[in-house]
Design an enzyme around this catalytic site. Structure first.
Site, short mmCIF file in Angstrom:
data_model
loop_
_atom_site.label_atom_id
_atom_site.label_comp_id
_atom_site.label_asym_id
_atom_site.label_seq_id
_atom_site.Cartn_x
_atom_site.Cartn_y
_atom_site.Cartn_z
N LYS A 176 0.90 -1.03 0.02
CA LYS A 176 -0.01 0.03 0.07
C LYS A 176 0.89 1.12 -0.17
CE LYS A 176 -4.12 -2.13 2.08
NZ LYS A 176 -3.85 -3.33 2.04
N GLU A 205 -3.96 6.48 7.81
CA GLU A 205 -4.53 7.51 6.52
C GLU A 205 -5.77 8.13 7.15
OE1 GLU A 205 -4.24 4.57 2.73
OE2 GLU A 205 -6.11 4.87 3.69
N ARG A 258 -4.59 -7.75 -10.80
CA ARG A 258 -5.17 -9.07 -11.26
C ARG A 258 -6.57 -8.87 -11.75
NH1 ARG A 258 -8.60 -9.28 -7.04
NH2 ARG A 258 -8.22 -8.43 -5.03
#
Lengths: 70, 461
Positions: free
Chosen positions: B117, B200, B297
């Site tokens: 991340k 965050e 993906r």
């Protein structure tokens, strides 16, 4: 008293040790089933007298995983 | 086996779905299976099958040596990883390349660049794409992390750098709760083999909006519209739709531009998804939408994009992996109608969405029809083991309008039933019919908050 797994699962992480004093709702261990973690908590306050499973073990629904002395 | 055989290193519905496209393209398929899956539907769906180890995923579907060996034994030359398992593991992509296998997905370098991340946020900074305000630095001391949280402003989210699927994530309302939440997040992060975390800004009422991209090895990057995946439980998606309610052409173009910029920044080839968090409300604003991460993906919810674009994403994953050019320009990509998907799972909403492993003594799914697609990997009589995820089927409806697609999907879910395990079908149908969902007033906590009311059939839930 017996603490049971409510679901067929594998034992992912043990968080309490025999001899530990637990409050009601304290997590004894985490199960993993179908990619979800499911905490197994002390149903009431007491001292954990035995852990009957180890990390990585498979448990069945209703199987006793630990013993608690109120 | 023929040179163009595809080894599908996955199980369940996605392995079946990949095999279907391969068959249509004339490509032979090889399934892999664990000891628990010898009689599984995905084994029957392939032309041949290779055993790869015991039921525990670590020893089978997650074992790189076992899977490479299965490719060698079968003579397959291509590898499709599906989603989950090793699909975002750069070491697996690398091992395939070293074994002379064509990995159907991006390069190991691109997976690495977007894998963590923190790494992904660094790419976003370089590409000029707004990410959620936060701290992703190397100083992992509690004092520094707490100071950063205070600078960002509570509430904040602590996330495991290597986490996923909602694991290793903790919301913290105020400074007092920070140390305990940090300890819990670190403990869960340790399970991913990396205990670093990032902090965050928490958007208290949020929608999850993501953009599908498709890129070839000749420099073309297309965006295929967005999906809204706001209906979740335990930070895992249950309902997804495309287009996202309230996202008009201008915002779609802007989000697509951001997603394509990120893909270009890492030399991305293949299908990928760029995830954003948006402030909740029926009309999202460009300046209140932030990048969170990229999934390198195929996504579980890719069928809704397929239904509005008419493209087969697995087919194009294979084609671009083989070096073909995408034959379209961005303006050729048009979204038609509205598609909604629900994940039918063996779980019990009445018991806090507790999973429900067991033998599926009976399973009734609606028949596929025009505008109704069913992707499944289990059959009546199969046993759902604790080793794998609880999804039984994806039910996907397409309609001319959002209202039509929601209604069609609700009816289809009401036609699903089973015996032997708990099913979430009736709960999902109630959620789709709820006034909040119909008005696009949902946020990522809606299902958990409205759970009791939805179960009780409370129309106001």
């Amino acid at each position: 008293m017996k603490i049971a797994a409510e679901i067929a699962a594998s034992v992912w992480q043990i968080q309490a040790r025999p001899g530990d004093t637990l409050a009601e709702g304290d997590t004894v261990l985490l199960l993993e089933s179908m990619k979800m973690e499911i905490p197994v908590a002390a149903p009431r306050a007491g001292r954990l007298t035995a852990l009957l499973v180890a990390e990585g073990d498979q448990v069945e629904e209703g199987q006793t995983v630990a013993l608690l002395e109120a | 086996m023929a040179d163009d055989a595809v080894l599908i290193t996955n199980r369940g519905e996605i392995a079946c779905r990949i095999a279907t496209t391969c068959r249509r393209m004339g490509l032979p398929t090889v399934a892999v299976y664990s000891e628990a899956d010898a009689g599984a539907m995905h084994v029957a769906a392939a032309d041949r099958a290779e055993p790869v180890g015991p039921a525990q995923p670590r020893q089978s579907y997650l074992s790189i040596p076992a899977l490479i060996e299965a490719a060698r034994r079968s003579g397959a030359r291509m590898v499709h990883p599906g989603y989950g398992f090793l699909s975002e593991n750069p070491d697996f992509a690398q091992a395939c390349a070293e074994a002379g296998l064509l990995f159907i997905g991006p390069s190991p370098e691109a997976i690495r660049a977007m894998g963590g991340k923190a790494a992904a946020k660094a790419v976003a900074r370089r590409a000029g794409v707004a990410a959620v305000p936060g701290y992703d630095g190397e100083d992992q001391s509690e004092a520094r992390l707490l100071a950063e949280a205070e600078a960002i402003g509570f509430p904040v989210l602590i996330k495991a750098v290597a986490g996923g699927g909602g694991r290793g994530m903790r919301a913290v309302a105020e400074a007092a709760g920070f140390p305990a939440a940090l300890a819990a997040a670190r403990r869960e992060a340790g399970a991913f083999g990396d205990d670093r975390v990032l902090v965050e800004k928490l958007v208290p009422r949020a929608r999850h909006i993501e953009v599908q991209i498709l890129a070839d090895s000749h420099g073309t990057v297309l965006h295929l519209g967005e999906r809204d995946c706001t209906l979740q439980r335990r930070n895992q998606k249950l309902v997804e739709e495309s287009p996202a309610p309230g996202v008009g052409d201008a915002l779609r173009e802007e989000l697509g531009r951001r997603a394509a910029a990120l893909a270009r920044a890492v030399g991305y080839v293949g299908a990928g998804t760029v995830e954003f968090v948006a402030e909740a409300g029926p009309a999202p604003r460009a300046d209140r939408i932030w990048f969170i991460e990229m999934n390198t993906r195929l996504q579980v919810e890719h069928p809704v994009t397929e239904m509005v674009t008419g493209l087969d994403l697995v087919e194009w994953q294979i084609r671009v992996a083989r070096g073909e050019r995408l034959p379209w320009r961005q303006e050729d990509i048009r979204l038609g109608g509205h598609a909604v998907e629900a994940r039918l799972c063996a779980e019990d909403p009445a018991r806090g969405f507790l999973p429900s492993p067991g033998r599926l003594a009976e399973l009734v799914l609606p028949e596929p029809a025009p505008g109704l697609r069913i992707d499944t990997g289990v059959r009546q009589g199969d046993t759902l083991t604790p080793f794998y995820d609880p999804m039984i089927a994806k039910v996907i409806a397409h309609g001319a309008s959002r209202a039509e697609a929601l209604a069609k999907l609700a009816v289809a879910l009401e036609g699903c039933s089973g015996r032997g395990v708990a099913l979430n079908a009736a709960f999902l149908a109630a959620a789709l019919r709820s006034p909040a969902m119909r008005a696009a007033e949902m946020d990522t906590h809606f299902l958990e908050r409205a759970r009791a009311g939805l179960l009780a059939g409370d129309a106001a839930a």
